[in-house]
Design a protein around this motif. Sequence first.
Motif, short mmCIF file in Angstrom:
data_model
loop_
_atom_site.label_atom_id
_atom_site.label_comp_id
_atom_site.label_asym_id
_atom_site.label_seq_id
_atom_site.Cartn_x
_atom_site.Cartn_y
_atom_site.Cartn_z
N ASP A 1 0.86 -1.26 0.10
CA ASP A 1 -0.09 -0.06 -0.06
C ASP A 1 0.99 1.13 0.05
OD1 ASP A 1 -2.22 -1.45 -0.01
OD2 ASP A 1 -2.70 -1.28 2.23
N ASN A 2 1.91 1.36 0.86
CA ASN A 2 2.80 2.36 0.94
C ASN A 2 3.55 2.77 -0.30
OD1 ASN A 2 1.88 3.20 3.62
ND2 ASN A 2 3.81 1.80 4.61
N LEU A 3 4.04 1.40 -0.79
CA LEU A 3 4.89 1.90 -2.27
C LEU A 3 3.87 2.44 -3.29
CD1 LEU A 3 6.77 -1.69 -2.30
CD2 LEU A 3 7.64 0.82 -2.15
N TYR A 4 2.65 1.78 -3.34
CA TYR A 4 1.83 2.44 -4.41
C TYR A 4 1.46 3.98 -4.20
CZ TYR A 4 -2.39 2.70 -7.35
OH TYR A 4 -3.42 3.18 -8.39
N LYS A 5 1.17 4.19 -3.01
CA LYS A 5 0.79 5.53 -2.46
C LYS A 5 1.93 6.51 -2.69
CE LYS A 5 -2.66 4.47 1.24
NZ LYS A 5 -2.41 4.54 2.70
N ALA A 6 3.15 6.05 -3.01
CA ALA A 6 4.40 6.69 -3.26
C ALA A 6 4.68 6.81 -4.65
CB ALA A 6 5.55 6.38 -2.35
N ASN A 7 3.80 6.15 -5.52
CA ASN A 7 3.90 5.88 -6.79
C ASN A 7 5.10 5.30 -7.27
OD1 ASN A 7 1.46 7.32 -7.62
ND2 ASN A 7 2.52 9.41 -7.09
N ALA A 8 5.37 4.27 -6.32
CA ALA A 8 7.14 3.42 -6.79
C ALA A 8 6.58 2.32 -7.39
CB ALA A 8 7.55 2.99 -5.45
N ILE A 9 5.42 1.97 -7.31
CA ILE A 9 4.80 1.02 -8.24
C ILE A 9 3.71 1.27 -9.02
CG2 ILE A 9 5.90 -1.25 -6.90
CD1 ILE A 9 2.97 -1.52 -5.53
N GLN B 1 -0.95 -1.98 -11.98
CA GLN B 1 -0.99 -3.37 -12.37
C GLN B 1 -0.25 -4.29 -11.22
OE1 GLN B 1 -2.70 -5.11 -14.78
NE2 GLN B 1 -2.05 -6.95 -13.71
N ALA B 2 1.22 -3.85 -10.84
CA ALA B 2 1.79 -4.54 -9.77
C ALA B 2 1.16 -4.48 -8.41
CB ALA B 2 3.33 -3.91 -9.68
N PHE B 3 0.42 -3.46 -8.01
CA PHE B 3 -0.34 -3.28 -6.95
C PHE B 3 -1.43 -4.17 -6.77
CE2 PHE B 3 -3.85 -1.25 -4.89
CZ PHE B 3 -3.48 -1.08 -3.51
N LEU B 4 -2.16 -4.19 -7.83
CA LEU B 4 -3.41 -5.00 -7.88
C LEU B 4 -2.97 -6.56 -7.93
CD1 LEU B 4 -5.64 -3.17 -10.18
CD2 LEU B 4 -5.78 -3.37 -7.79
N SER B 5 -1.88 -6.77 -8.58
CA SER B 5 -1.57 -8.16 -8.48
C SER B 5 -1.06 -8.64 -7.41
CB SER B 5 -0.25 -8.32 -9.51
OG SER B 5 -0.78 -8.21 -11.01
N ALA B 6 -0.20 -7.72 -6.66
CA ALA B 6 0.47 -8.22 -5.27
C ALA B 6 -0.80 -8.46 -4.26
CB ALA B 6 1.28 -7.19 -4.82
N LYS B 7 -1.73 -7.39 -4.26
CA LYS B 7 -2.81 -7.58 -3.29
C LYS B 7 -3.79 -8.85 -3.63
CE LYS B 7 -3.97 -4.60 -0.75
NZ LYS B 7 -3.80 -4.37 0.81
N LEU B 8 -3.79 -8.97 -4.83
CA LEU B 8 -4.58 -10.35 -4.96
C LEU B 8 -3.71 -11.68 -4.32
CD1 LEU B 8 -5.96 -10.04 -8.72
CD2 LEU B 8 -7.41 -10.26 -6.54
#
Length: 73
Positions: A35-43, A46-53
């Motif tokens: 979540d933090n990486l996504y909020k920081a626009n580091a990922i 697509q990577a965020f959703l895949s990882a969360k799944l």
Amino acid sequence: MKTLYDVQQLLKHFGVFVYVGKRMWDIELMAIEIDNLYKANAIDKQAFLSAKLVLTREHRVEEEYEAAKDNLE
């Protein structure tokens, strides 16, 4: 991304190593880090959703394992 190992490798790429000692807690902490990486626009999304799944699936599997273990006691 298909496995928990893949998520760990993604986090490792950003210098994030997660080991709390209990698998359930590790999965939950990895979800927070993703979540933090996504909020920081580091990922990207697509990577965020895949990882969360992957993390959601692993969390559910771990909950089922814990419930089955508790029923045996």
